[in-house]
Enzyme design. Structure first.
Site, PDB file in Angstrom:
ATOM      1  N   GLY A   1      35.246  44.850  42.811  1.00  0.00           N
ATOM      2  CA  GLY A   1      35.363  43.510  42.254  1.00  0.00           C
ATOM      3  C   GLY A   1      34.052  43.076  41.634  1.00  0.00           C
ATOM      4  N   GLY A   2      34.045  41.907  41.089  1.00  0.00           N
ATOM      5  CA  GLY A   2      32.848  41.404  40.439  1.00  0.00           C
ATOM      6  C   GLY A   2      31.712  41.147  41.400  1.00  0.00           C
TER       7      GLY A   2
ATOM      8  CB  THR B   1      32.702  48.003  46.947  1.00  0.00           C
ATOM      9  OG1 THR B   1      31.847  48.069  45.801  1.00  0.00           O
ATOM     10  CG2 THR B   1      33.650  49.188  46.929  1.00  0.00           C
ATOM     11  CB  VAL B   2      37.779  46.260  48.990  1.00  0.00           C
ATOM     12  CG1 VAL B   2      38.659  46.214  50.231  1.00  0.00           C
ATOM     13  CG2 VAL B   2      37.561  44.861  48.447  1.00  0.00           C
TER      14      VAL B   2
ATOM     15  CG  ASP C   1      39.782  34.681  41.735  1.00  0.00           C
ATOM     16  OD1 ASP C   1      40.318  34.478  40.631  1.00  0.00           O
ATOM     17  OD2 ASP C   1      39.162  35.722  42.008  1.00  0.00           O
TER      18      ASP C   1
ATOM     19  CE  LYS D   1      38.537  41.148  50.708  1.00  0.00           C
ATOM     20  NZ  LYS D   1      39.032  39.853  50.216  1.00  0.00           N
TER      21      LYS D   1
ATOM     22  CG  LEU E   1      40.941  50.358  50.255  1.00  0.00           C
ATOM     23  CD1 LEU E   1      41.283  49.233  51.215  1.00  0.00           C
ATOM     24  CD2 LEU E   1      42.100  51.316  50.128  1.00  0.00           C
TER      25      LEU E   1
END
Length: 759
Positions: free
Chosen positions: A447-448, A451-452, A563, A466, A444
């Protein structure tokens, strides 16, 4: 051209001359209006099965309509050149018919153009439209012979897909010609497309052939069977190609593909009355050249699959061939097959050229080799089993160690203590199955910190998984406890944490799946760009603020997101906002005296006070949310480029615009013309307060949520407000000075599972 004249006396066409009936009409004329179904045409009388030296197998036939299937009627006529009687399809001579291949060979007329004083030519066309026949695109080639010759082949009858091609043959003198070579020097060939039922031939007489007339009297063009043609240089310098080849004068063989109907095998088998494959041990195969089908005998049988009885598919007696089995072996024929057996006292493989060996001839060495080989196979199999068991036990130990390191036992204890807790510990195999082993197609977003993935559980629930890259080793022991805290968060605008997987090196989190993307995609991505009304913007802002206020004030212990940004605000199908990644930004409180060595967060949203103090507070979320409000008002990104290569901060640009009373220039064009600019001004002033450099002077998330909720209700129902309340809503100026209630947390409380949501 003035000198051009047509040799009409030798012009031959199929359905091309005025007054002639086309192929489709001829087919209909040849068939009866009503045809009784019969199991085998050969059983009916008066059916001619041989014409000259050519066999006529069913579904072809000569004579009454019952002798052939519709469209396969032939005539037996005497040839014009006196070669005797031959079968004809219309006025074209049939050479032979192949049932297994579904093909028939016919003689095709050769088109010509001669370079005499007066240009003369003869062109030809074949017309098999609305018949079972198509010109074979695999067996035929369009061939042109001559010098300075351009011949065309085309099908102008197909209005939707007209076909035209050509072949050019060039040569300056007869010395450049080579026997057996048809590559453009005196001879040229080109392929035709599949499904062609009609073609005509023409020559381009604009070619200057004045320099070759002395040695090239005529040019020729014809569609012919490729395997039956070999170029000779005399075909250019003489008329041998037309008069002295191995075919009848002016003719060349061409291959037709024929088929039964236009149905697929499945469709034909459902229509049992018209199904052609009626012989026992026959089966249907698709036509290789367009729609329709053919019939073939099954393996081990031969005959005519289109009829029943003795001429249908019959068993092949392979034992009649002495080469089937070795000389000493016994051959036994079976229906559709055969077997070979060695005589008593021998062994071996007597089939396909094999040999039978006496049993007593097996040497001790051979026996020893066989025994050693079997022993080695058994030993290797045993070792492989031991290795697999060892690896499996090692894997179980690794999973158990990871489970313990990640606080799994404590988490299990908490789950058992809280019977009503809807939280599950997933196995690695369950999540691999849900994501097809974490296939790229399930991603999907990235990210830093990981992965999702989108996953579908065994109970058909869709979830977001996640998979992080790293985690602080000091946080692993408290991970299970923190999961219990996060799983108890129950708010309609907060993404629900459903479970986790702890038997991997870095724990994986399982969340509910939110289907309509992120607020970032709604605002900024063109593929998701839709008109966004002020009502929708206020709705998303109010719901997001309410979720953050819940995390700050109602969660136990309080949770700071850390965040806040549009990509961490998800939207469902009704555009209901759901805050995500709150668990990834802070998993467990640590020692208040510790300080972070790395500031985590996203540029453009990070509280500037945090960069100085290295302490994260609930007012840090307020600052980040203020930037989100700006994006909703302006449609710009937190960091953007406009007309230059310099990166600009939306927050600093907005603060300057507010000071200079230039807010209108920053607003998104979709809401500039909103009638209620007072509400927009109030939201802008609220965002300005959230962006205050000093955290203590910012409002709390509770106050921000309350303010947005009032503005949203006023925007939706302005007629139900009392004048005093309207005045209070529009003139209220918040002066927030929260000092004692500000919550401080060390940035080191943030876990390394911080994943930028890709949903």
């Amino acid at each position: 051209m003035e000198s051009r004249r047509r040799e009409s006396t030798i012009r031959r066409t199929i359905g091309g001359e005025k007054g002639m009936t086309n192929i489709g009409e001829l087919v209909l004329m040849c068939q009866p209006l009503v045809m009784l179904f019969t199991t085998a045409a050969e059983e009916l009388p008066a059916c001619q099965r041989v014409c000259g030296d050519v066999e006529i197998p069913y579904p072809f036939g000569i004579g009454p309509p019952h002798c052939s299937r519709e469209g396969f009627n032939l005539t037996c006529n005497k040839t014009e050149d006196g070669r005797g009687y031959k079968p004809f399809v219309f006025n074209v001579e049939v050479i032979n018919i192949s049932l297994p291949l579904g093909q028939a060979r016919i003689y095709n007329a050769i088109s010509w153009q001669c370079n005499y004083k007066n240009l003369s030519y003869f062109d030809w066309h074949l017309n098999f439209i609305n018949t079972p026949y198509r010109l074979s695109n695999t067996r035929n080639k369009f061939t042109a012979i001559g010098c300075q010759t351009l011949a065309y082949i085309g099908d102008p009858t197909n209005v939707n897909n007209r076909y035209q091609s050509g072949c050019v043959s060039m040569c300056q003198n007869n010395k450049s010609l080579t026997d057996g070579s048809c590559s453009g020097m005196g001879c040229c060939q080109t392929s035709i497309p599949a499904g062609l039922s009609y073609y005509n031939v023409s020559f381009d007489d604009n070619f200057d052939n004045s320099g070759v007339q002395s040695f090239n009297p005529c040019s020729f063009a014809v569609l012919l069977e490729e395997d039956q043609f070999e170029f000779q240089s005399t075909y250019v310098t003489t008329l041998d190609f037309y008069y002295k080849n191995r075919w009848p004068e002016g003719k060349a063989p061409v291959v037709l593909d024929w088929r039964i109907g236009d149905e697929t095998c499945e469709e034909a088998q459902r229509n049992k009355k018209a199904y052609a494959c009626i012989s026992n041990h026959s089966h249907c195969v698709a036509s290789p050249n367009g729609p329709g089908y053919l019939c073939n005998c099954s393996s081990g049988y031969r005959g005519n699959p289109y009829v029943l009885g003795a001429d249908g598919c019959q068993d092949i007696n392979e034992c009649d061939d002495p080469r089937t089995c070795s000389e000493s072996a016994t051959c036994t024929n079976t229906p559709g097959n055969f077997s070979c057996s060695c005589p008593p006292g021998t062994h071996g493989n007597p089939q396909n050229g094999g040999t039978c060996y006496p049993n007593n001839k097996l040497s001790l060495t051979v026996k020893l080799v066989i025994g050693i080989s079997i022993s080695l196979v058994i030993l290797l199999s045993f070792c492989l089993c031991i290795y697999m068991v060892h690896e499996r036990r090692m894997l179980m130990r690794v999973k158990k160690r990871y489970f313990q390191q990640n606080g799994g036992w404590q988490l299990l204890h908490e789950i058992r203590s809280n019977q009503g807790l809807a939280f599950k510990i997933f196995t690695k195999e369950e999540l691999e199955q849900a994501t097809n082993k974490f296939d790229k197609s399930s991603v999907l977003g990235h990210g830093g910190y990981g992965t999702v993935y989108k996953g579908i559980l065994t109970d058909n629930r869709t979830v977001a998984i996640k998979k992080s890259k790293m985690i602080d080793e000091r946080l692993k022991k408290e991970f299970g406890k923190e999961m219990i805290i996060l799983s108890q968060i129950n708010h309609k605008n907060v993404v629900k944490l459903l479970g986790c997987c702890l038997e991997v090196e870095v724990p994986m989190l399982v969340y509910e799946f939110v289907s309509n993307g992120t607020l970032f995609q709604l605002i900024h991505e063109k593929s998701h760009r839709v008109p966004i009304s002020l009502d929708l913007r206020l709705k998303v802002a109010s719901e997001s603020a309410g979720a953050l206020a819940y995390l700050h004030s109602s969660a136990s212990p309080p949770i700071i997101h850390g965040d806040v940004k549009p990509s961490n605000i998800l939207l469902d199908d009704n555009y209901t906002a759901k805050v995500s990644d709150f668990g990834a930004s802070m998993l467990v409180p640590m020692d208040e005296t510790q300080c972070a060595t790395l500031v985590q967060g996203t540029c453009g949203y990070l509280d500037p006070e945090v960069l100085q103090t290295y302490h994260l507070t609930d007012k840090s979320d307020v600052y980040s949310f203020g930037v989100v409000l700006l994006e909703l008002l302006t449609g710009k990104k937190a960091l953007y480029f406009e007309g230059s290569e310099d990166e600009k901060s939306l927050a600093s640009t907005f603060i300057s615009a507010m000071k200079e009373n230039q807010l209108l220039q920053l607003l998104d064009s979709q809401i500039k013309n909103e009638e209620d600019m007072d509400v927009i001004q109030e939201v802008a002033e609220l965002a300005n307060q959230c962006l205050n450099f000093r955290g203590q002077e910012r409002p709390s998330m509770d106050e921000v949520a309350e303010k947005l909720d009032r503005l949203r209700k006023f925007k939706l129902h302005p007629w139900v407000q009392h004048p005093e309340e309207i005045e209070r809503l529009l003139e209220e100026s918040l002066n927030y000075h929260e000092t004692d209630t500000t919550r401080h947390y060390s940035l080191e409380k943030k876990a390394a599972l911080d994943i930028e949501s890709g949903r």
